[in-house]
Design an enzyme around this catalytic site. Sequence first.
Site, PDB file in Angstrom:
ATOM      1  N   ASP A 231       0.982  -1.197   0.062  1.00  0.00           N
ATOM      2  CA  ASP A 231       0.008   0.083  -0.069  1.00  0.00           C
ATOM      3  C   ASP A 231       0.990   1.409   0.107  1.00  0.00           C
ATOM      4  O   ASP A 231       1.866   1.065   0.579  1.00  0.00           O
ATOM      5  CB  ASP A 231      -0.934  -0.069   1.367  1.00  0.00           C
ATOM      6  CG  ASP A 231      -1.844  -1.191   1.125  1.00  0.00           C
ATOM      7  OD1 ASP A 231      -1.923  -1.809   0.397  1.00  0.00           O
ATOM      8  OD2 ASP A 231      -2.791  -0.988   2.316  1.00  0.00           O
ATOM      9  N   ASP A 232       0.424   2.036  -0.398  1.00  0.00           N
ATOM     10  CA  ASP A 232       0.718   3.829  -0.321  1.00  0.00           C
ATOM     11  C   ASP A 232       1.695   4.316  -1.419  1.00  0.00           C
ATOM     12  O   ASP A 232       2.527   5.187  -1.027  1.00  0.00           O
ATOM     13  CB  ASP A 232       1.289   4.089   0.980  1.00  0.00           C
ATOM     14  CG  ASP A 232       0.085   3.965   2.196  1.00  0.00           C
ATOM     15  OD1 ASP A 232      -0.918   3.493   1.799  1.00  0.00           O
ATOM     16  OD2 ASP A 232       0.414   3.844   3.441  1.00  0.00           O
TER      17      ASP A 232
ATOM     18  N   HIS B 114      -6.179   3.087  -3.956  1.00  0.00           N
ATOM     19  CA  HIS B 114      -5.786   3.043  -2.502  1.00  0.00           C
ATOM     20  C   HIS B 114      -6.307   4.704  -2.340  1.00  0.00           C
ATOM     21  O   HIS B 114      -5.855   5.209  -1.438  1.00  0.00           O
ATOM     22  CB  HIS B 114      -4.574   2.829  -2.037  1.00  0.00           C
ATOM     23  CG  HIS B 114      -4.439   2.694  -0.544  1.00  0.00           C
ATOM     24  ND1 HIS B 114      -5.303   2.204   0.071  1.00  0.00           N
ATOM     25  CD2 HIS B 114      -3.309   3.048   0.253  1.00  0.00           C
ATOM     26  CE1 HIS B 114      -5.037   1.967   1.426  1.00  0.00           C
ATOM     27  NE2 HIS B 114      -3.749   2.657   1.483  1.00  0.00           N
TER      28      HIS B 114
ATOM     29  N   HIS C 262       3.541  -2.235   3.110  1.00  0.00           N
ATOM     30  CA  HIS C 262       3.594  -1.061   2.778  1.00  0.00           C
ATOM     31  C   HIS C 262       4.944  -0.521   1.806  1.00  0.00           C
ATOM     32  O   HIS C 262       6.048  -0.619   2.483  1.00  0.00           O
ATOM     33  CB  HIS C 262       3.470   0.194   3.671  1.00  0.00           C
ATOM     34  CG  HIS C 262       2.024   0.037   4.430  1.00  0.00           C
ATOM     35  ND1 HIS C 262       1.782  -1.128   5.365  1.00  0.00           N
ATOM     36  CD2 HIS C 262       1.033   0.677   4.435  1.00  0.00           C
ATOM     37  CE1 HIS C 262       0.651  -0.954   5.481  1.00  0.00           C
ATOM     38  NE2 HIS C 262       0.175   0.017   5.078  1.00  0.00           N
TER      39      HIS C 262
HETATM   40 ZN   LIG Z   1      -2.558   3.094   3.178  1.00  0.00          ZN
END
Ligand SMILES: [Zn+2]
Length: 253
Positions: A52-53, A103, A213
Amino acid sequence: MAAVNPWLIGAPVAAATAVGGLAYAAFHPRSEFFGKHIHATNCSAKLAITFDDGPNPSITPKLLALLDQYNARATFFVVGKFVRDAPDLLREIIARGHSIGNHTETHPNLSLAMPSRVRGQLEDCNGAISEVLGSTPAWFRPPFGLRNPWVIPIANKLGMQAVMWTLLPGDWRAPSAEWLIPRLQPIATRAVKNSDGRGNFRENIRGDLLCLHDGYHRHQNGDRRHTLKALQYWFPRWRDLGLKFVTIDEAVR
Ligand SMILES: [Zn+2]
């Protein structure tokens, strides 16, 4: 004993239960109170790793090289503003056979957001992705895993299924790889339990969906070296246990 109005006892209990239930519904990764989602793979031999991110120029290229080394495919839940910042990196992720998920545009807490804001966040991120790839993703992960009654229905209307996880080891707050490595142990423990040790896995048991992440939602070039190092430790061990590293598409197929 004098009769006590049950409402006087019941109301605070009911209120506390409602708050507790709502917290579970909004926070627990496997709660489907606010809509259906994917939170495991369809077979214990399959491990779906998700990041993620990102995309994050300071770490994503190194992760892509590591994934290639183990013939591993993963899914990247990208933030729209970082896609606009690093479009070539998004192209590279796809070119290497990985999957992309939405996201949101700026990574807000959606649990308190009104429908128009939720829709705007999802559409803007899809816009950033489709500008680079010419199509929008099939997967969506809410920031912080937080949902409310309209987050998943809006994602579904935009052609996406929500994806949660079985394991969230907290790599974004890892002080070291040594701290993070044991927090990934449950994957190997389950793989041993669900197989004969020679790569033959028991059927009809779901596999892990890991949430890591590659970025930091507040700013670009977040430091994710501990995540990379922990994966360098685990990949050869997971491979030797017979695990297959799959995208979400392959996890549910
Ligand atoms: Zn996130």
